[in-house]
Scaffold this motif. Structure first.
Motif, PDB file in Angstrom:
ATOM      1  N   GLN A   1     -30.930 -59.645  -7.069  1.00 26.13           N
ATOM      2  CA  GLN A   1     -30.621 -60.355  -5.838  1.00 26.13           C
ATOM      3  C   GLN A   1     -29.217 -59.982  -5.389  1.00 26.13           C
ATOM      4  OE1 GLN A   1     -31.183 -64.428  -7.190  1.00 26.13           O
ATOM      5  NE2 GLN A   1     -33.195 -64.507  -6.210  1.00 26.13           N
ATOM      6  N   VAL A   2     -29.080 -59.768  -4.089  1.00 24.58           N
ATOM      7  CA  VAL A   2     -27.787 -59.576  -3.448  1.00 24.58           C
ATOM      8  C   VAL A   2     -27.547 -60.823  -2.619  1.00 24.58           C
ATOM      9  CG1 VAL A   2     -26.516 -58.230  -1.742  1.00 24.58           C
ATOM     10  CG2 VAL A   2     -28.002 -57.063  -3.374  1.00 24.58           C
ATOM     11  N   GLN A   3     -26.362 -61.382  -2.718  1.00 24.04           N
ATOM     12  CA  GLN A   3     -26.015 -62.556  -1.918  1.00 24.04           C
ATOM     13  C   GLN A   3     -24.935 -62.140  -0.924  1.00 24.04           C
ATOM     14  OE1 GLN A   3     -23.855 -66.807  -2.504  1.00 24.04           O
ATOM     15  NE2 GLN A   3     -25.144 -66.173  -4.209  1.00 24.04           N
ATOM     16  N   VAL A   4     -25.202 -62.374   0.357  1.00 26.35           N
ATOM     17  CA  VAL A   4     -24.241 -62.069   1.409  1.00 26.35           C
ATOM     18  C   VAL A   4     -24.088 -63.317   2.281  1.00 26.35           C
ATOM     19  CG1 VAL A   4     -23.613 -60.514   3.292  1.00 26.35           C
ATOM     20  CG2 VAL A   4     -25.075 -59.670   1.450  1.00 26.35           C
ATOM     21  N   ASP A   5     -22.870 -63.835   2.365  1.00 31.62           N
ATOM     22  CA  ASP A   5     -22.578 -65.042   3.150  1.00 31.62           C
ATOM     23  C   ASP A   5     -23.517 -66.188   2.804  1.00 31.62           C
ATOM     24  OD1 ASP A   5     -20.527 -63.669   4.420  1.00 31.62           O
ATOM     25  OD2 ASP A   5     -21.803 -63.042   6.090  1.00 31.62           O
ATOM     26  N   GLY A   6     -23.831 -66.323   1.518  1.00 29.90           N
ATOM     27  CA  GLY A   6     -24.688 -67.410   1.051  1.00 29.90           C
ATOM     28  C   GLY A   6     -26.173 -67.146   1.174  1.00 29.90           C
TER      29      GLY A   6
ATOM     30  N   LYS B   1     -15.085 -59.339  -0.605  1.00 28.86           N
ATOM     31  CA  LYS B   1     -15.277 -58.775   0.726  1.00 28.86           C
ATOM     32  C   LYS B   1     -14.255 -57.662   0.860  1.00 28.86           C
ATOM     33  CE  LYS B   1     -12.403 -62.220   3.072  1.00 28.86           C
ATOM     34  NZ  LYS B   1     -12.363 -63.164   4.194  1.00 28.86           N
ATOM     35  N   HIS B   2     -14.226 -56.992   1.995  1.00 26.40           N
ATOM     36  CA  HIS B   2     -13.302 -55.884   2.179  1.00 26.40           C
ATOM     37  C   HIS B   2     -12.477 -56.067   3.446  1.00 26.40           C
ATOM     38  CE1 HIS B   2     -14.632 -53.227  -1.077  1.00 26.40           C
ATOM     39  NE2 HIS B   2     -15.760 -53.880  -0.937  1.00 26.40           N
ATOM     40  N   LYS B   3     -11.353 -55.368   3.517  1.00 23.51           N
ATOM     41  CA  LYS B   3     -10.510 -55.401   4.710  1.00 23.51           C
ATOM     42  C   LYS B   3     -11.109 -54.536   5.813  1.00 23.51           C
ATOM     43  CE  LYS B   3      -6.343 -55.980   1.965  1.00 23.51           C
ATOM     44  NZ  LYS B   3      -5.130 -55.312   1.472  1.00 23.51           N
TER      45      LYS B   3
ATOM     46  N   GLY C   1     -18.413 -59.544   5.134  1.00 24.49           N
ATOM     47  CA  GLY C   1     -19.488 -60.228   4.413  1.00 24.49           C
ATOM     48  C   GLY C   1     -19.065 -60.568   2.997  1.00 24.49           C
ATOM     49  N   VAL C   2     -19.163 -61.826   2.641  1.00 29.21           N
ATOM     50  CA  VAL C   2     -18.819 -62.274   1.290  1.00 29.21           C
ATOM     51  C   VAL C   2     -20.044 -62.029   0.418  1.00 29.21           C
ATOM     52  CG1 VAL C   2     -18.183 -64.269  -0.113  1.00 29.21           C
ATOM     53  CG2 VAL C   2     -17.181 -63.972   2.161  1.00 29.21           C
ATOM     54  N   ARG C   3     -19.859 -61.220  -0.650  1.00 26.27           N
ATOM     55  CA  ARG C   3     -21.018 -60.724  -1.389  1.00 26.27           C
ATOM     56  C   ARG C   3     -20.859 -60.795  -2.895  1.00 26.27           C
ATOM     57  NH1 ARG C   3     -18.870 -55.291   1.062  1.00 26.27           N
ATOM     58  NH2 ARG C   3     -18.461 -56.874   2.551  1.00 26.27           N
ATOM     59  N   THR C   4     -22.022 -60.764  -3.551  1.00 26.64           N
ATOM     60  CA  THR C   4     -22.125 -60.613  -4.998  1.00 26.64           C
ATOM     61  C   THR C   4     -23.536 -60.118  -5.303  1.00 26.64           C
ATOM     62  OG1 THR C   4     -21.606 -61.633  -7.133  1.00 26.64           O
ATOM     63  CG2 THR C   4     -22.829 -62.991  -5.533  1.00 26.64           C
ATOM     64  N   LEU C   5     -23.807 -59.825  -6.567  1.00 27.81           N
ATOM     65  CA  LEU C   5     -25.086 -59.219  -6.956  1.00 27.81           C
ATOM     66  C   LEU C   5     -25.438 -59.668  -8.358  1.00 27.81           C
ATOM     67  CD1 LEU C   5     -27.030 -56.490  -6.374  1.00 27.81           C
ATOM     68  CD2 LEU C   5     -25.519 -55.588  -8.111  1.00 27.81           C
ATOM     69  N   ARG C   6     -26.756 -59.808  -8.621  1.00 26.80           N
ATOM     70  CA  ARG C   6     -27.183 -60.098  -9.988  1.00 26.80           C
ATOM     71  C   ARG C   6     -28.514 -59.432 -10.297  1.00 26.80           C
ATOM     72  NH1 ARG C   6     -28.888 -66.483 -10.135  1.00 26.80           N
ATOM     73  NH2 ARG C   6     -30.486 -66.389  -8.509  1.00 26.80           N
TER      74      ARG C   6
ATOM     75  N   LEU D   1     -26.448 -52.665 -14.497  1.00 26.05           N
ATOM     76  CA  LEU D   1     -26.246 -54.087 -14.764  1.00 26.05           C
ATOM     77  C   LEU D   1     -27.326 -54.524 -15.744  1.00 26.05           C
ATOM     78  CD1 LEU D   1     -24.231 -56.244 -13.751  1.00 26.05           C
ATOM     79  CD2 LEU D   1     -25.851 -56.772 -11.936  1.00 26.05           C
ATOM     80  N   PRO D   2     -26.964 -55.074 -16.900  1.00 27.62           N
ATOM     81  CA  PRO D   2     -27.958 -55.433 -17.912  1.00 27.62           C
ATOM     82  C   PRO D   2     -28.835 -56.610 -17.470  1.00 27.62           C
ATOM     83  CG  PRO D   2     -25.807 -56.243 -18.553  1.00 27.62           C
ATOM     84  CD  PRO D   2     -25.607 -55.409 -17.308  1.00 27.62           C
ATOM     85  N   PRO D   3     -29.940 -56.844 -18.178  1.00 29.63           N
ATOM     86  CA  PRO D   3     -30.799 -57.986 -17.849  1.00 29.63           C
ATOM     87  C   PRO D   3     -29.979 -59.270 -17.758  1.00 29.63           C
ATOM     88  CG  PRO D   3     -31.840 -56.630 -19.532  1.00 29.63           C
ATOM     89  CD  PRO D   3     -30.448 -56.097 -19.337  1.00 29.63           C
ATOM     90  N   ARG D   4     -30.221 -60.026 -16.707  1.00 30.90           N
ATOM     91  CA  ARG D   4     -29.550 -61.302 -16.413  1.00 30.90           C
ATOM     92  C   ARG D   4     -28.053 -61.136 -16.165  1.00 30.90           C
ATOM     93  NH1 ARG D   4     -33.094 -64.064 -14.302  1.00 30.90           N
ATOM     94  NH2 ARG D   4     -32.269 -66.057 -14.792  1.00 30.90           N
ATOM     95  N   GLY D   5     -27.584 -59.892 -16.034  1.00 30.77           N
ATOM     96  CA  GLY D   5     -26.172 -59.644 -15.747  1.00 30.77           C
ATOM     97  C   GLY D   5     -25.864 -59.907 -14.285  1.00 30.77           C
ATOM     98  N   GLU D   6     -24.601 -60.133 -13.994  1.00 25.58           N
ATOM     99  CA  GLU D   6     -24.200 -60.391 -12.613  1.00 25.58           C
ATOM    100  C   GLU D   6     -22.763 -59.958 -12.385  1.00 25.58           C
ATOM    101  OE1 GLU D   6     -22.698 -65.007 -12.827  1.00 25.58           O
ATOM    102  OE2 GLU D   6     -24.793 -64.648 -12.352  1.00 25.58           O
ATOM    103  N   VAL D   7     -22.425 -59.731 -11.127  1.00 30.51           N
ATOM    104  CA  VAL D   7     -21.032 -59.535 -10.742  1.00 30.51           C
ATOM    105  C   VAL D   7     -20.436 -60.945 -10.740  1.00 30.51           C
ATOM    106  CG1 VAL D   7     -19.478 -58.771  -8.907  1.00 30.51           C
ATOM    107  CG2 VAL D   7     -21.589 -57.488  -9.376  1.00 30.51           C
TER     108      VAL D   7
END
Length: 144
Positions: A80-85, A64-66, A102-107, A53-59
């Motif tokens: 940073q990883v964000q899980v459920d806020g 989430k998954h089944k 878990g509702v997630r994203t990453l940056r 993931l490049p500098p300042r890049g994000e998903v």
């Protein structure tokens, strides 16, 4: 796009994707910087991806998954990883397991460095054996 080398024998499959910093050249949009290994390795019990993931890049989306839990292992960089806020600071050596729901994203929070990480995905509660219960030590001496 650079080529991913693939080797296969009866008891193994190997992929040589090259350096993490070159992942962007072996993958194409929309998954630029992400190399999924399930197909190339013939994985049957998990999905694994190598990620850059490049500098300042994000998903750019939440997901989430089944049924599958995910394990994010940070190889280099910071983000940073964000899980459920909830926001978790991650750096080299961090490992974060996320339940399917878990509702997630990453940056990547760095201004100058890429973030390198591995994601392993497997069905939650499917692990019934591990190193100490599944491994068999053989008596034959190791030869190189």
């Amino acid at each position: 796009m650079e080529e991913v080398l693939n080797m296969q024998n009866r008891n193994y499959t190997m992929v040589q994707a090259g350096l993490f910093e070159k992942l962007g050249s072996v993958t194409e949009a929309p998954a630029k910087g992400k190399l999924f290994l399930k197909e190339s390795l013939g994985l049957t019990s998990m999905e694994v991806s190598l990620n850059q993931l490049p500098p300042r890049g994000e998903v750019p989306f939440y997901h989430k998954h089944k049924e599958n839990e995910e394990l994010y292992v940070i190889i280099r960089g910071r983000g940073q990883v964000q899980v459920d806020g909830e926001i978790l600071e991650v750096t080299e050596g961090s490992a974060v397991r996320m339940a399917p729901q878990g509702v997630r994203t990453l940056r990547n929070t760095s201004e100058t460095e890429d973030l390198y990480f591995i994601v392993i995905q497997a069905k939650e509660h499917s692990l019934t054996q591990w190193v100490m219960t599944d491994g068999i030590i053989l008596e034959e001496p190791v030869k190189w």
